[in-house]
Design a protein around this motif. Structure first.
Motif: not given
Length: 119
Positions: A18-47
């Protein structure tokens, strides 16, 4: 107003991609580090993965190293997560995160997209 909108989640069989996408708006995108996190059922969110402003530095969780690839296109304010060789353990809600490199403590979250890996 700042918005991060994820897409691309869904149901996929083990070994699939699968390929996930995240489109940002309302910010200067190039000034932000970007991250993907995930959270599985019963678990804490992880980087899962992170990428620097211009895409030159990327880091991954050990659990996805070699299978996932994070990338970004600053011309279209989008960060991607290419997920290959998916496993049932990858099932989670995946969240996009933007962290300012200029202003202390400024960060934003998307609402998430669900990835389900099952046969």
């Amino acid at each position: 107003q700042v918005q991060l909108v994820e897409s691309g989640g869904g149901l996929v069989q083990p070994g699939g991609s699968l390929r996930l996408s995240c489109v940002a708006s309302g910010l200067t995108f190039s000034l932000f580090n970007m991250r993907w996190y995930r959270q599985a059922p019963g678990k804490e969110r992880e980087l899962v993965a992170s990428i620097s402003r211009r895409g030159g530095v990327a880091n991954y969780a050990d659990s996805v190293e070699g299978r996932f690839t994070i990338s970004r296109d600053n011309d279209v304010n989008t960060v991607y997560l290419q997920m290959n060789s998916l496993e049932s353990e990858d099932t989670a809600v995946y969240y996009c995160n933007a962290h300012s490199t200029r202003t202390f403590g400024v960060y934003y979250w998307g609402k998430g997209t669900l990835v389900t890996v099952s046969s």
